[in-house]
Structures are given as structure tokens and as C-alpha cells.
Design a protein around this motif. Structure first.
Motif, PDB file in Angstrom:
ATOM      1  N   ILE A 133      53.860 -41.989  -9.527  1.00 35.75           N
ATOM      2  CA  ILE A 133      54.815 -42.962  -8.985  1.00 35.75           C
ATOM      3  C   ILE A 133      56.045 -42.243  -8.434  1.00 35.75           C
ATOM      4  O   ILE A 133      56.543 -42.593  -7.359  1.00 35.75           O
ATOM      5  N   ARG A 134      56.529 -41.219  -9.139  1.00 38.20           N
ATOM      6  CA  ARG A 134      57.693 -40.458  -8.653  1.00 38.20           C
ATOM      7  C   ARG A 134      57.389 -39.824  -7.295  1.00 38.20           C
ATOM      8  O   ARG A 134      58.218 -39.870  -6.386  1.00 38.20           O
TER       9      ARG A 134
ATOM     10  N   GLU B  23      55.110 -40.834  -5.073  1.00 42.79           N
ATOM     11  CA  GLU B  23      54.957 -41.894  -4.077  1.00 42.79           C
ATOM     12  C   GLU B  23      56.309 -42.455  -3.647  1.00 42.79           C
ATOM     13  O   GLU B  23      56.562 -42.635  -2.456  1.00 42.79           O
ATOM     14  N   THR B  24      57.183 -42.728  -4.607  1.00 45.11           N
ATOM     15  CA  THR B  24      58.476 -43.313  -4.251  1.00 45.11           C
ATOM     16  C   THR B  24      59.352 -42.302  -3.510  1.00 45.11           C
ATOM     17  O   THR B  24      60.086 -42.676  -2.598  1.00 45.11           O
TER      18      THR B  24
ATOM     19  N   GLU C 166      62.368 -48.034  -2.211  1.00 40.84           N
ATOM     20  CA  GLU C 166      61.902 -47.318  -3.395  1.00 40.84           C
ATOM     21  C   GLU C 166      61.087 -48.264  -4.272  1.00 40.84           C
ATOM     22  O   GLU C 166      61.572 -48.851  -5.230  1.00 40.84           O
TER      23      GLU C 166
ATOM     24  N   MET D  88      56.754 -49.053  -5.667  1.00 37.14           N
ATOM     25  CA  MET D  88      55.395 -48.554  -5.829  1.00 37.14           C
ATOM     26  C   MET D  88      54.465 -49.589  -5.204  1.00 37.14           C
ATOM     27  O   MET D  88      54.709 -50.788  -5.308  1.00 37.14           O
TER      28      MET D  88
ATOM     29  N   SER E 207      53.974 -52.398 -14.995  1.00 35.77           N
ATOM     30  CA  SER E 207      54.885 -52.260 -13.860  1.00 35.77           C
ATOM     31  C   SER E 207      55.232 -53.660 -13.381  1.00 35.77           C
ATOM     32  O   SER E 207      54.338 -54.492 -13.195  1.00 35.77           O
TER      33      SER E 207
ATOM     34  N   PRO F  88      59.462 -49.262  -9.329  1.00 37.07           N
ATOM     35  CA  PRO F  88      58.982 -47.910  -9.631  1.00 37.07           C
ATOM     36  C   PRO F  88      59.052 -47.528 -11.107  1.00 37.07           C
ATOM     37  O   PRO F  88      58.515 -46.502 -11.504  1.00 37.07           O
TER      38      PRO F  88
END
Length: 148
Positions: free
Chosen positions: A25-26, A28-29, A39, A41, A73, A96
Motif C-alpha cells: 500500500i505504501r 502504491e500510494t 493518496e 489505495m 481497510s 491507505p
């Protein structure tokens, strides 16, 4: 009358632990932000849920990782998208942040399923709660014998 929230539950395919999902996720964002996008997901799935309003009213996507629901999420929106192949799909837009939950065993299944709020695992309130520091094999064994 206000819309009551409902959740989704889905297998997190290819992910063995929550830390791995968080790292993904980090990445992707960060890529989205670098491209000037929000920002968030995004996870694309084949079918659009018919209960869209309920999911957007405070629902979450609960992730099954390594045989157990381990985190969630928050769902922000569901949007119809079209792939390069021309097929319409559903983009689940999520915050995110990953919220860890009390581990709850779950057998494999295809696609996603609805999850009633009363059936959702509770959020963990702090580090180490719910056995977060235990080795995966020990945590899995404890769930298997019902000691969790």
C-alpha cells in the motif's frame, strides 16, 4: 432513513502477513502521489457490489491473510472502471491506512463476500494485542485449536 453500513471480506492473494500488505500500500500510494493522484489505495475486482450505498456508508474491506481475517481497510468509494480489455470492473477505493483486527480464522473462498458489522472481527487497540508479535505458525496453530 439513514443507510446502515456493511462490509466486504476478501482473500489477500499472494500476501503472507499484514506487514507485506502495508508495504504494498505504501508503494502504491507513493506512486499515486508522485503522479498527482489522491493518496488512496485501489483494488480492482470483477463484480460491482449491489449494496454500494451500504458499503460507502462506513464499510470496510476485511482482508483474509494466511487463513485468517487480520486487518481491514476503510472503503471510501466504489467506482466502475473499464480495463484495457474493454471489460467493466469495480474499483474499490480505500483509505491507505490498514487497521489491524483480532485474528479470525477464515477458509478460502472465491471473490468477495458481504460481512455484517456484528460478524466483523474487532479492531486491535495497540501494538502486540491479538498476538501481533507471535510467529505466524504459532498464531495459526492457536487459531486451529480454538485457543484464539
Amino acid at each position: 432513513m439513514p443507510v446502515m453500513a456493511i462490509h466486504l471480506i476478501k482473500l489477500c492473494v499472494g500476501v503472507k502477513e499484514v506487514d507485506q500488505l502495508e508495504a504494498s500500500i505504501r508503494r502504491e500510494t507513493a506512486a499515486r502521489c508522485a503522479a498527482g493522484e489522491p493518496e488512496v489505495m485501489m483494488h480492482v475486482t470483477r463484480m460491482m457490489p449491489s449494496r454500494k450505498d451500504e458499503l460507502e456508508a462506513g464499510g470496510s474491506l476485511y482482508w483474509v491473510i494466511n487463513g485468517a481475517v487480520q486487518c481491514r481497510s476503510e472503503i471510501i468509494a466504489l467506482e466502475q472502471v473499464q480495463g484495457e480489455d474493454g471489460i467493466k470492473r469495480c474499483a474499490i477505493i480505500m483509505a491507505p491506512d490498514v487497521v489491524r483486527t483480532s485474528p479470525s480464522p477464515k477458509r478460502p473462498f472465491q471473490g468477495w463476500r458481504y460481512l455484517k458489522p456484528e460478524d466483523a472481527p474487532r479492531d486491535l487497540s495497540g501494538p502486540g494485542e491479538g498476538g501481533a508479535g507471535l510467529p505466524d505458525d504459532l498464531r495459526a496453530r492457536l487459531m486451529e485449536i480454538g485457543a484464539w
